[in-house]
Design a protein around this motif. Sequence first.
Motif, PDB file in Angstrom:
ATOM      1  N   GLY A   1      42.138  50.201  46.970  1.00  0.00           N
ATOM      2  CA  GLY A   1      41.269  49.297  46.221  1.00  0.00           C
ATOM      3  C   GLY A   1      42.052  48.420  45.264  1.00  0.00           C
ATOM      4  O   GLY A   1      41.771  47.218  45.124  1.00  0.00           O
ATOM      5  N   ALA A   2      43.055  49.002  44.612  1.00  0.00           N
ATOM      6  CA  ALA A   2      43.901  48.226  43.694  1.00  0.00           C
ATOM      7  C   ALA A   2      44.675  47.162  44.474  1.00  0.00           C
ATOM      8  O   ALA A   2      44.782  46.010  44.024  1.00  0.00           O
ATOM      9  CB  ALA A   2      44.871  49.142  42.947  1.00  0.00           C
TER      10      ALA A   2
ATOM     11  N   TRP B   1      42.214  44.426  45.320  1.00  0.00           N
ATOM     12  CA  TRP B   1      41.858  43.643  44.137  1.00  0.00           C
ATOM     13  C   TRP B   1      42.979  42.686  43.750  1.00  0.00           C
ATOM     14  O   TRP B   1      42.749  41.514  43.508  1.00  0.00           O
ATOM     15  CB  TRP B   1      41.516  44.580  42.981  1.00  0.00           C
ATOM     16  CG  TRP B   1      40.911  43.870  41.816  1.00  0.00           C
ATOM     17  CD1 TRP B   1      39.601  43.562  41.650  1.00  0.00           C
ATOM     18  CD2 TRP B   1      41.601  43.363  40.670  1.00  0.00           C
ATOM     19  NE1 TRP B   1      39.425  42.899  40.462  1.00  0.00           N
ATOM     20  CE2 TRP B   1      40.638  42.759  39.838  1.00  0.00           C
ATOM     21  CE3 TRP B   1      42.918  43.360  40.268  1.00  0.00           C
ATOM     22  CZ2 TRP B   1      40.963  42.164  38.631  1.00  0.00           C
ATOM     23  CZ3 TRP B   1      43.247  42.770  39.065  1.00  0.00           C
ATOM     24  CH2 TRP B   1      42.275  42.172  38.264  1.00  0.00           C
ATOM     25  N   TYR B   2      44.187  43.216  43.675  1.00  0.00           N
ATOM     26  CA  TYR B   2      45.328  42.358  43.341  1.00  0.00           C
ATOM     27  C   TYR B   2      45.558  41.305  44.418  1.00  0.00           C
ATOM     28  O   TYR B   2      45.927  40.167  44.114  1.00  0.00           O
ATOM     29  CB  TYR B   2      46.600  43.175  43.121  1.00  0.00           C
ATOM     30  CG  TYR B   2      46.702  43.772  41.743  1.00  0.00           C
ATOM     31  CD1 TYR B   2      47.007  42.977  40.647  1.00  0.00           C
ATOM     32  CD2 TYR B   2      46.492  45.125  41.531  1.00  0.00           C
ATOM     33  CE1 TYR B   2      47.097  43.518  39.373  1.00  0.00           C
ATOM     34  CE2 TYR B   2      46.586  45.677  40.265  1.00  0.00           C
ATOM     35  CZ  TYR B   2      46.888  44.865  39.191  1.00  0.00           C
ATOM     36  OH  TYR B   2      46.976  45.401  37.932  1.00  0.00           O
TER      37      TYR B   2
ATOM     38  N   HIS C   1      43.385  38.433  43.996  1.00  0.00           N
ATOM     39  CA  HIS C   1      43.726  37.652  42.809  1.00  0.00           C
ATOM     40  C   HIS C   1      45.160  37.099  42.894  1.00  0.00           C
ATOM     41  O   HIS C   1      45.808  36.865  41.875  1.00  0.00           O
ATOM     42  CB  HIS C   1      43.537  38.494  41.543  1.00  0.00           C
ATOM     43  CG  HIS C   1      42.108  38.777  41.257  1.00  0.00           C
ATOM     44  ND1 HIS C   1      41.429  39.834  41.808  1.00  0.00           N
ATOM     45  CD2 HIS C   1      41.202  38.104  40.501  1.00  0.00           C
ATOM     46  CE1 HIS C   1      40.175  39.813  41.396  1.00  0.00           C
ATOM     47  NE2 HIS C   1      40.002  38.776  40.600  1.00  0.00           N
TER      48      HIS C   1
END
Length: 97
Positions: free
Chosen positions: A44-45, A48-49, A52
């Motif tokens: 998930g990280a 997300w990164y 972005h």
Amino acid sequence: MTEKEIWFARRHPIGHHSRAMAPVHWKGWAVFVVFMSVMLGGGGAALWYGLHNELLHGVAIFAVLAIVFGGWFTLVSRANGDHVRTAADYKREKSGV
């Protein structure tokens, strides 16, 4: 002397090339759930990164989590595992067959 509590057992019989372990106790399942939760969180990280425009940060976080918790999972399963009997043996024993 007390008998050691077994959390994991061999997935395949002795002689098989795989040394995979399977949880046979609730503590083994808890270790598995923690490991999978961390891996999903790391994924998930990374997602997300990545969304972005900082994919490298996300991949680095996932890699560190995978190395640390993968090693932890391996050490715990080896330390609290039965390296002779299989998970099927424990399942048969539990069902009373």
